[in-house]
Design a protein around this motif. Structure first.
Motif, mmCIF file in Angstrom:
data_model
loop_
_atom_site.group_PDB
_atom_site.id
_atom_site.type_symbol
_atom_site.label_atom_id
_atom_site.label_comp_id
_atom_site.label_asym_id
_atom_site.label_seq_id
_atom_site.Cartn_x
_atom_site.Cartn_y
_atom_site.Cartn_z
ATOM 1 N N GLY A 52 0.778 -1.120 0.054
ATOM 2 C CA GLY A 52 0.014 0.021 0.002
ATOM 3 C C GLY A 52 0.781 1.244 -0.042
ATOM 4 O O GLY A 52 2.153 1.343 -0.621
ATOM 5 N N LEU A 53 0.477 2.098 0.705
ATOM 6 C CA LEU A 53 1.488 3.307 0.737
ATOM 7 C C LEU A 53 2.255 3.477 1.735
ATOM 8 O O LEU A 53 1.698 3.237 3.074
ATOM 9 C CB LEU A 53 0.357 4.726 1.213
ATOM 10 C CG LEU A 53 -0.425 5.417 -0.308
ATOM 11 C CD1 LEU A 53 -1.287 6.258 0.352
ATOM 12 C CD2 LEU A 53 0.547 5.748 -1.414
ATOM 13 N N ARG A 54 3.515 3.342 1.682
ATOM 14 C CA ARG A 54 4.684 3.309 2.535
ATOM 15 C C ARG A 54 5.686 4.280 2.209
ATOM 16 O O ARG A 54 5.447 5.145 1.100
ATOM 17 C CB ARG A 54 5.230 2.010 2.331
ATOM 18 C CG ARG A 54 4.389 0.882 3.128
ATOM 19 C CD ARG A 54 4.376 1.046 4.691
ATOM 20 N NE ARG A 54 3.631 -0.207 5.128
ATOM 21 C CZ ARG A 54 4.480 -1.220 5.550
ATOM 22 N NH1 ARG A 54 5.710 -1.312 5.835
ATOM 23 N NH2 ARG A 54 3.626 -2.162 6.198
ATOM 24 N N VAL A 59 9.976 0.940 0.567
ATOM 25 C CA VAL A 59 9.919 0.493 -0.879
ATOM 26 C C VAL A 59 11.204 -0.028 -1.412
ATOM 27 O O VAL A 59 11.502 -1.035 -2.208
ATOM 28 C CB VAL A 59 8.999 1.370 -1.985
ATOM 29 C CG1 VAL A 59 9.265 0.945 -3.466
ATOM 30 C CG2 VAL A 59 7.688 1.627 -1.651
ATOM 31 N N ALA A 193 4.037 7.604 -4.948
ATOM 32 C CA ALA A 193 2.903 8.003 -4.905
ATOM 33 C C ALA A 193 2.847 9.418 -4.494
ATOM 34 O O ALA A 193 1.848 10.193 -4.359
ATOM 35 C CB ALA A 193 1.938 7.126 -3.959
ATOM 36 N N THR A 197 6.665 9.203 -0.501
ATOM 37 C CA THR A 197 5.884 7.907 -0.371
ATOM 38 C C THR A 197 5.722 7.066 -1.892
ATOM 39 O O THR A 197 5.996 7.712 -2.893
ATOM 40 C CB THR A 197 4.394 8.105 -0.005
ATOM 41 O OG1 THR A 197 3.598 9.310 -0.878
ATOM 42 C CG2 THR A 197 4.363 8.945 1.423
ATOM 43 N N SER A 199 4.264 3.299 -3.501
ATOM 44 C CA SER A 199 3.241 2.038 -3.103
ATOM 45 C C SER A 199 3.587 0.805 -3.865
ATOM 46 O O SER A 199 4.350 0.749 -5.098
ATOM 47 C CB SER A 199 1.875 2.385 -3.588
ATOM 48 O OG SER A 199 1.784 2.786 -5.073
ATOM 49 N N PRO A 201 1.366 -2.498 -4.668
ATOM 50 C CA PRO A 201 -0.130 -3.020 -4.623
ATOM 51 C C PRO A 201 0.026 -4.466 -4.144
ATOM 52 O O PRO A 201 -0.725 -4.860 -3.288
ATOM 53 C CB PRO A 201 -0.861 -2.881 -5.848
ATOM 54 C CG PRO A 201 -0.057 -1.786 -6.623
ATOM 55 C CD PRO A 201 1.352 -1.987 -6.242
#
Length: 210
Positions: A52-54, A59, A193, A197, A199, A201
């Motif tokens: 998700g958003l990290r 990442v 993102a 941040t 992402s 999925p």
């Protein structure tokens, strides 16, 4: 291929979804009754560790781990946050958690296992990737100390006692453990993102047989 004795970053796997799967062959007879059989003695676990958003650092850590394993080529340790202890997740490990064998005055080696269910229908899951330093062992209810009373092969889950237990004496153990796993994808699709941040999925991970 090889197995790398390194754990997928636990902070990144926290919140992953997944669990065991079984394979059952079902034949429906003309009477409507069913015949069911399974070619699998053991279940196999699948997970999705999509971030998700990290942060971009998270990442980057994931991508580095993926590249170091050469994608799905090499296996690694995976912490299943829903099932990683010999007892209940909320209970501390004790040396009495799981029966792993009974003495016969000769055998000294016992495989770590975790029991699911009770009685004749219980499923015994071999534990091949215990967490080093977490394993506690008791013989006849009395705890023995690693390095003095037993040794552990953390790569296979085999416990070797210094002395063979007498006939009928129970051997028990408690432990934390990882799942031997690999990536179940050839690629990771990531996106930035925002300024700090990113992402990812989907990150499919599957348990492997050793």
């Amino acid at each position: 291929m090889a197995f790398h004795e390194i754990r997928f970053p636990a902070a990144l796997s926290f919140g992953a979804s997944g669990g065991p799967e079984r394979r059952t062959e079902i034949v429906t007879l003309s009477s409507g009754h069913e015949e069911r059989n399974t070619p699998w003695a053991h279940s196999r676990r699948r997970y999705d560790a999509g971030l998700g958003l990290r942060s971009l650092d998270d990442v980057a850590e994931l991508l580095a781990f993926f590249e170091a394993r050469r994608g799905p080529l090499h296996g690694f340790r995976w912490k299943d946050w829903l099932d990683y202890r010999s007892g209940l997740p909320s209970h501390p490990v004790t040396p009495l958690d799981q029966p792993i064998g009974t003495g016969d005055d000769a055998a000294t080696s016992f495989q770590l296992v975790k029991r699911y269910g009770e009685g004749a229908t219980a499923y015994l899951r071999p534990i091949q990737k215990p967490v080093a330093g977490s394993v506690r062992v008791a013989v006849g209810g009395d705890e023995i100390v690693e390095g003095e009373g037993f040794t552990l092969d953390a790569a296979t889950g085999l416990v070797t006692l210094d002395l063979a237990p007498p006939v009928g004496v129970g051997v028990t153990a408690g432990f934390e453990f990882d799942v031997p796993a690999r990536f179940d994808t050839e690629s990771v699709v990531a996106a930035a993102a925002g300024f700090e941040t990113g992402s990812v999925p989907e990150i499919p991970v599957v348990e492997i047989r050793l």
